[in-house]
Design a protein around this motif. Structure first.
Motif, short mmCIF file in Angstrom:
data_model
loop_
_atom_site.label_atom_id
_atom_site.label_comp_id
_atom_site.label_asym_id
_atom_site.label_seq_id
_atom_site.Cartn_x
_atom_site.Cartn_y
_atom_site.Cartn_z
N ALA A 406 0.83 -1.21 0.00
CA ALA A 406 0.00 0.00 0.00
C ALA A 406 0.86 1.26 0.00
O ALA A 406 0.50 2.28 -0.62
CB ALA A 406 -0.92 -0.02 1.22
N ILE A 416 -2.59 4.98 5.63
CA ILE A 416 -2.97 3.60 5.30
C ILE A 416 -3.81 3.08 6.47
O ILE A 416 -3.42 3.25 7.64
CB ILE A 416 -1.73 2.70 5.09
N ASP A 436 -5.81 1.66 1.24
CA ASP A 436 -5.00 2.85 0.93
C ASP A 436 -5.88 3.88 0.22
O ASP A 436 -7.07 3.65 -0.02
CB ASP A 436 -3.78 2.47 0.09
#
Length: 515
Positions: A406, A416, A436
């Protein structure tokens, strides 16, 4: 099998035998009458004639014919006046009836005995034929040789031309078939491309299919797939008995067992070769990876020492920094290769224990907070503590890989999110979501994202480049836990991708009760 005489010839021959036996019996009866023998003795001779005719012939007709002849002879030659037809009396009717009944009974018994003899002879011939066919096919490992053996046996037994068509593993007929015609073998006869053989998908009720030119016996493997088909011309079938046709079916079934055995042996041999190659590849990768880790760790440590002694922003410092960065990338690659070979080992078993899911995920998040100080990691947990049976080190590796993934594909100033919750669709499963705020995934990426060595271009320029092993490793680890991993785009109205891990929730009822 040897060709027998036609039914018409057999009937003519049996009529001649019946007439000859009757004539001989009448002649003997006349000779006895001339010598003064009583009528009872001559009647016994006539009865013997009926018995002999019924015994040596097939069916009831010849016994009845002999009974008629002997009854007429008794009336004409024995009854008084001789050589003329005497008036029919009740005793004559009784005698004639007894003669007819005897002829019918003897004919019936004889027919059954002869049918039994024919059946026994057919069974013996069938046993010999099948024995020779099975003996010739036993130990044969070549399909071409097995085809030739089967066709040769059928041709020699039934004195006929025959052919065999093979089918591939997808039940598609080959472009050529083997034809045995006039004792010559043609292995390149062209298959009719206009025919799809759709009827072969189901087994025929009688064991064979019939068309205008030939009878066809499909051959099936143990799993029900058609592997070949034997065909015999209609002209040959017309001169064959039902027992002969049944014998062809039995021969085809015997050949099918041999063919299936040869195909299975080929598959096993191929699989063993693949297993051997895979074992060699795995051992080679593991050996190389182990040998690379030690010098890579040394290079990374040396580069870190150099960075501490150099002035940040200078050219030597940047060179040492790049060396350390590339070494870490290579070290992680080696580590993932080792993990992948370990997971693909058939003897590998995870060391699963009941753990609090939040604690394992927290450990992974703390590791990534140290690695990614500029990235904000938001933990979104429920109030409920969820326990799962898992290997903490392996699950931690999965979460680290997904957070790192991510980080590569989303802007550095965006957070995130790490979510832990029970599955909405199945409360017996726990979910870990890594979300994300990047551009999300295209359909092409969703289709290939868990394939080995598949990578896409990273959005974060500072992130270490990918090598296409992280997600396949995650997939293998989750499957080893009895769980799964999925990738999709966010459905909460925001841009970005989300990876969903699912794990079975541990049943702690027994533990609580015991405590």
């Amino acid at each position: 099998m040897k060709k027998s005489s036609s039914p018409a010839v057999q009937r003519f021959f049996q009529v001649l035998v019946t007439l000859a036996v009757c004539a001989a019996g009448i002649l003997i009866g006349q000779l006895l009458r001339e010598t003064g023998a009583p009528a009872e003795t001559i009647v016994c001779i006539y009865m013997l004639v009926v018995v002999i005719c019924a015994s040596v012939s097939t069916g009831y007709a010849y016994g009845i014919l002999s009974a008629l002849i002997c009854t007429f002879a008794y009336n004409f030659f024995i009854s008084v006046p001789h050589y003329s037809l005497a008036p029919i009396s009740p005793y004559f009717i009784l005698t004639a009836s007894v003669v007819f009944i005897v002829s019918i009974l003897i004919s019936s018994i004889t027919s059954k005995v002869k049918e039994g003899e024919v059946l026994a002879r057919k069974r013996e011939e069938e046993t010999n034929v099948l024995y020779h066919l099975a003996r010739d096919l036993s130990g044969e490992m070549s399909i071409d040789a097995a085809i030739e053996i089967t066709l040769t046996n059928i041709a020699s037994v039934f004195q006929t031309d025959c052919r065999m068509l093979q089918f591939d593993e997808n039940e598609v007929p080959l472009r050529t078939f083997v034809l045995l015609e006039d004792s010559r073998l043609n292995k390149e006869a062209v298959t009719n491309v206009d025919r799809d053989f759709a009827e072969y998908k189901s087994r025929p009720a009688k064991g064979y299919y019939v068309n205008e030119t030939q009878y066809e016996w499909p051959m099936y493997s143990q799993n029900g797939k058609v592997i070949a088909a034997v065909a015999i011309p209609v002209e040959t079938i017309h001169r064959m008995t039902p027992l002969d046709i049944q014998m062809v079916s039995t021969m085809v079934e015997t050949a099918a067992i041999a063919f299936d055995k040869i195909i299975l042996a080929r598959i096993q041999q191929h699989d063993q070769h693949l297993v051997s190659q895979e074992r060699y590849r795995t051992n080679l990768l593991r050996s190389i990876s182990h040998d690379l880790r030690t010098p890579l760790a040394g290079i990374s440590g040396t580069a870190e020492v150099l960075m501490e002694e150099l002035e940040p922003g200078t050219s030597p410092y940047e060179m040492a920094h790049n060396i350390r960065k590339e070494t870490i990338w290579l070290y992680n690659l080696v580590q993932n290769v080792l993990s992948l070979t370990k997971l693909q080992n058939s003897n590998f078993a995870i060391k699963a224990q009941v753990n609090i899911l939040e604690e394992v995920v927290d450990s992974a998040v703390e590791t990534m907070e140290i690695r990614l100080p500029e990235r904000k990691l938001n933990k979104i947990y429920t109030d409920e503590l969820i326990a799962c049976k898992l290997d903490p080190s392996l699950l931690k590796q999965v979460v680290i890989n997904l957070i790192d993934n991510a980080n590569k594909y989303s802007p550095v100033d965006m957070p995130i999110e790490i979510v832990i919750r029970r599955s909405k669709g199945n409360p017996a499963m726990a979910e870990i979501l890594i979300r994300d705020f990047g551009d999300g995934l295209s359909q092409a990426e969703l289709d290939k994202i868990f394939e080995m060595f598949y990578t896409t271009k990273a959005k974060n320029k500072k992130a270490i480049r990918g090598y296409g092993l992280g997600l396949p490793i995650c997939d293998s680890i989750m499957k080893a836990h009895g769980g799964s991993i999925q990738a999709r785009n966010r459905e909460d109205g925001k841009h970005g991708a989300v990876f969903i891990l699912e794990l079975p929730v541990a049943d702690l009822s027994g533990t609580v009760a015991q405590a």
